[in-house]
Write a protein that holds these residues in place. Structure first.
Motif, mmCIF file in Angstrom:
data_model
loop_
_atom_site.group_PDB
_atom_site.id
_atom_site.type_symbol
_atom_site.label_atom_id
_atom_site.label_comp_id
_atom_site.label_asym_id
_atom_site.label_seq_id
_atom_site.Cartn_x
_atom_site.Cartn_y
_atom_site.Cartn_z
ATOM 1 N N ALA A 57 0.955 -1.162 0.073
ATOM 2 C CA ALA A 57 0.055 0.110 0.038
ATOM 3 C C ALA A 57 0.836 1.165 0.263
ATOM 4 O O ALA A 57 0.435 2.189 -0.771
ATOM 5 N N SER A 61 1.221 0.962 -4.593
ATOM 6 C CA SER A 61 -0.183 0.967 -5.151
ATOM 7 C C SER A 61 -0.319 2.272 -6.004
ATOM 8 O O SER A 61 -1.258 2.480 -6.707
ATOM 9 N N LYS A 66 -4.617 -0.492 -6.080
ATOM 10 C CA LYS A 66 -4.673 -1.231 -4.862
ATOM 11 C C LYS A 66 -4.833 -2.935 -5.099
ATOM 12 O O LYS A 66 -4.257 -3.549 -4.410
#
Ligand code: HEC
Length: 134
Positions: A57, A61, A66
């Motif tokens: 994350a 991402s 995601k």
């Protein structure tokens, strides 16, 4: 004479097109040593997966999205094929191949040998990528 000029033009055009496409989408060359490298972490451990997820994350991402679909907020600025981590193509890589790509990067894909300095952490990111399979 006209024909020669024409052939020359076609030749130049073909070479330009070829080098352009190969620069963008040629396959990664992963040294054999990495291809067969054994993942030293436990990919099933839920704590490991949670750690890999938070690293992903924070570090991945923004470009890869995601779910790893290649749709992060910075994806549009990137050259090259971000891939789709849920796809058979990416999942078909060995753990060692993914580890290599993350560690060394290429072109617009950053190297993470310093940004994720712990080797173990980079393997945990590999484990998390496995959870993104379709
Ligand atoms: C700044 C944007 C950016 C960030 C951040 C980033 N990547 Fe990438 N990634 C790319 C680009 C661009 C490519 C394609 C590079 C090429 O082939 O020219 C790529 C390619 C890849 C590939 C190869 C494609 C495939 O499907 O096999 C993998 C694996 C990958 N990235 C994993 C990661 C992981 C894991 C992270 C986080 C640790 C990460 N990337 C962070 C931009 C990024």
């Amino acid at each position: 004479m006209k024909n020669v000029k024409y052939l020359l033009l076609v030749g130049i055009f073909a070479i330009a097109t070829l080098s352009f496409t190969s620069a963008i989408q040629d396959e990664w060359v992963v040294p054999a040593k990495y291809k067969t490298m054994k993942n030293p972490t436990d990919a099933k451990d839920s704590e490991n997966i949670a750690l890999g997820k938070s690293l992903y994350a924070k570090q991945c991402s923004s470009c890869h999205g995601k779910k790893g679909w290649g749709d992060g907020s910075k994806a549009k600025e990137m050259k090259g094929d971000l891939g789709d981590f849920s796809s058979k193509k990416t999942q078909g890589d060995t753990d060692g191949e993914l580890y290599y790509k993350i560690t060394f990067g290429r072109n617009d894909m950053p190297a993470f040998d310093k940004k994720i300095a712990s080797e173990e952490d980079r393997w945990l990111v590999v484990n998390f990528l496995r959870t993104l399979a379709k």
